[in-house]
Design an enzyme around this catalytic site. Structure first.
Site, short mmCIF file in Angstrom:
data_model
loop_
_atom_site.label_atom_id
_atom_site.label_comp_id
_atom_site.label_asym_id
_atom_site.label_seq_id
_atom_site.Cartn_x
_atom_site.Cartn_y
_atom_site.Cartn_z
N ASN A 245 -2.93 4.27 -2.13
CA ASN A 245 -4.32 4.79 -2.33
C ASN A 245 -5.38 4.86 -1.30
OD1 ASN A 245 -4.14 1.71 -2.21
ND2 ASN A 245 -6.33 1.74 -2.75
N HIS A 246 -4.68 4.62 -0.07
CA HIS A 246 -5.47 4.87 1.02
C HIS A 246 -4.98 6.35 1.90
CE1 HIS A 246 -7.99 1.54 1.12
NE2 HIS A 246 -6.80 0.56 0.69
N HIS B 146 3.00 2.16 -6.68
CA HIS B 146 1.87 1.77 -6.03
C HIS B 146 0.65 1.88 -6.91
CE1 HIS B 146 -0.07 0.60 -1.78
NE2 HIS B 146 -1.22 1.34 -2.74
N HIS C 278 0.47 -2.45 -3.48
CA HIS C 278 -0.90 -2.13 -3.83
C HIS C 278 -1.37 -3.46 -3.81
CE1 HIS C 278 -4.72 -0.62 -4.45
NE2 HIS C 278 -4.86 -1.23 -5.89
N HIS D 163 -2.03 -7.24 -2.82
CA HIS D 163 -1.71 -7.96 -1.55
C HIS D 163 -1.13 -9.18 -1.75
CE1 HIS D 163 -5.54 -5.43 0.47
NE2 HIS D 163 -4.79 -4.83 -0.44
#
Length: 269
Positions: free
Chosen positions: A52-53, A141, A169, A171
């Site tokens: 997502n980054h 993800h 995704h 953590h």
């Protein structure tokens, strides 16, 4: 990143497996796997989906990973041009008598992907012949933990033929595979490689995993990361410390000094 990949992933070393799937379909931006490029000498091929980054955006829908792929450092797969009708083609690997099918889907906004799954518009394309000979891995993800009624992906929407899911995704490091509560597959959640948020899940020791597959059997070996900055989270009740008991707490500047002393001592423990 590029310097590290050039140092550790390029060089001499024979590739000891065969990729037999349609590479133009698997890697649309480059058209072939990097270790078959005559201009690049690859010792350790890397296959990667976006998160997502680094999701595709802007004019042309490019990801930062496209730069690594154009440099011949990685093999970028799992990007979908559509979000309402998704077809996932596997990477098909063969080595000896083992056959591995790797499906990948880069990050899509959870609400959208949730809706697409509910509408049964996510299709896993399987090999036409001898489907049962493949060990099927899916790389995803997305949110695994519910952050709302539609802001995550349920394990139950994934296809039943999958054997192993690598879930990115989240953590928290849960590298040891566990049986899905909603499917027949196992789930491995590697977690983030460094602490990026002040949450309790980041306190779990960071690890990566070595996944070995032979036929229909697998083994995951956890490998602790040794250079991660330690992150510790602890609840401290100031009133339980003898120096800060309410009956003797002085308040004012002296009280602030005592609180600072207690907290400093706690951080050094």
């Amino acid at each position: 990143t590029m310097e590290s990949m050039r140092k550790y992933c390029l060089g001499d070393g024979g590739i000891k497996f065969d990729l037999i799937s349609d590479q133009k379909l698997n890697f649309p931006s480059q058209g072939r796997v990097n270790y078959q490029d005559p201009n690049v000498n690859v010792a350790i091929p890397v296959f990667i989906i976006h998160g997502n980054h680094d999701d595709p955006s802007g004019d042309g829908q490019y990801s930062a990973i496209d730069i690594l792929a154009a440099a011949g450092l990685v093999n970028y797969f799992g990007s979908s041009e559509k979000v309402t009708d998704i077809s996932i083609s596997p990477l098909l690997f063969e080595k000896g008598d083992s056959n591995l099918a790797v499906y990948g889907l880069g990050n899509i906004r959870d609400e959208r992907l949730n809706r697409t799954f509910q509408q049964r518009q996510v299709k896993f394309l399987r090999p036409e012949d001898q489907q049962n000979k493949w060990f099927n891995v899916f790389c995803i993800h997305q949110n695994r933990v519910a952050h709302g009624p539609k802001n995550f992906i349920k394990e139950g929407v994934l296809d039943s033929f999958l054997d192993f899911v690598i879930w990115g995704h989240e953590h928290d490091c849960r590298i040891t595979p566990t049986q899905s509560t909603e499917g027949e597959f196992f789930v491995c959640q590697p977690g983030s490689s460094i602490a990026t948020s002040l949450s309790e899940g980041e306190t779990v020791p960071k690890k990566i995993g070595l996944l070995e597959v032979h036929g229909s059997h697998f083994r995951m070996t956890p490998i602790p990361l040794k250079t991660v900055r330690p992150f510790i989270m602890r609840d401290i009740v100031l009133g339980s410390d003898p120096l800060l008991e309410m009956s003797s707490y002085p308040g004012g500047e002296e009280g602030e000094r005592l609180i600072t002393e207690v907290l400093t001592k706690k951080t050094m423990e």
